[in-house]
Scaffold this motif. Structure first.
Motif, short mmCIF file in Angstrom:
data_model
loop_
_atom_site.label_atom_id
_atom_site.label_comp_id
_atom_site.label_asym_id
_atom_site.label_seq_id
_atom_site.Cartn_x
_atom_site.Cartn_y
_atom_site.Cartn_z
N MET A 85 37.28 27.90 16.16
CA MET A 85 38.38 28.29 15.27
C MET A 85 39.74 28.04 15.92
O MET A 85 40.66 27.53 15.28
N ILE A 86 39.85 28.41 17.19
CA ILE A 86 41.10 28.21 17.90
C ILE A 86 41.43 26.72 17.99
O ILE A 86 42.58 26.31 17.76
N LEU A 87 40.45 25.90 18.30
CA LEU A 87 40.69 24.46 18.41
C LEU A 87 41.07 23.86 17.07
O LEU A 87 41.99 23.04 17.00
N VAL A 88 40.36 24.23 16.01
CA VAL A 88 40.65 23.67 14.69
C VAL A 88 42.03 24.10 14.21
O VAL A 88 42.77 23.30 13.62
N ASN A 89 42.39 25.36 14.44
CA ASN A 89 43.71 25.84 14.00
C ASN A 89 44.85 25.24 14.81
O ASN A 89 45.99 25.22 14.35
N ASN A 90 44.58 24.76 16.00
CA ASN A 90 45.61 24.17 16.84
C ASN A 90 45.39 22.67 17.05
O ASN A 90 45.80 22.12 18.07
N VAL A 91 44.76 22.03 16.09
CA VAL A 91 44.46 20.60 16.22
C VAL A 91 45.74 19.78 16.32
O VAL A 91 45.75 18.70 16.92
N ALA A 92 46.83 20.26 15.78
CA ALA A 92 48.10 19.51 15.84
C ALA A 92 48.57 19.33 17.28
O ALA A 92 49.28 18.36 17.58
#
Length: 95
Positions: A85-92
């Motif tokens: 979740m952390i990686l997907v939400n901070n993919v930018a």
């Protein structure tokens, strides 16, 4: 940087698969569906044990002892979900 994101997601997917396979195998061994005297089953079981024990050991030190219930795989799965979740939400940040 996108490749770093993809590699991290792949590693988390592999960890997820190994933990699920380990949990299912432990249930099948407990209910005597699988037998550790079979060479392939024993080899697969001990390989999964060696791979996952470095993840389970710190969690087991933190969790209180419970009678016959090992919650370490559940905590590791929750950690994998949280990291995804952390990686997907901070993919930018990976672009």
């Amino acid at each position: 940087m996108k490749s770093l994101f993809d590699i991290l997601m792949l590693v988390l997917d592999v960890v997820w698969f190994f933990v699920i396979a380990h949990v299912i195998m432990s249930w099948l061994i407990s209910f005597q569906v699988l037998n550790l005297r079979q060479q392939f089953v024993a080899q697969l079981w001990y390989t999964l044990q060696r791979i996952l024990e470095p993840l389970y050991a710190p969690v087991r030190r933190i969790l209180p002892r419970m009678q016959g219930i090992d919650l370490a795989p559940l905590v590791v799965l929750l950690a994998v979900i949280a990291l995804r979740m952390i990686l997907v939400n901070n993919v930018a940040a990976f672009y």
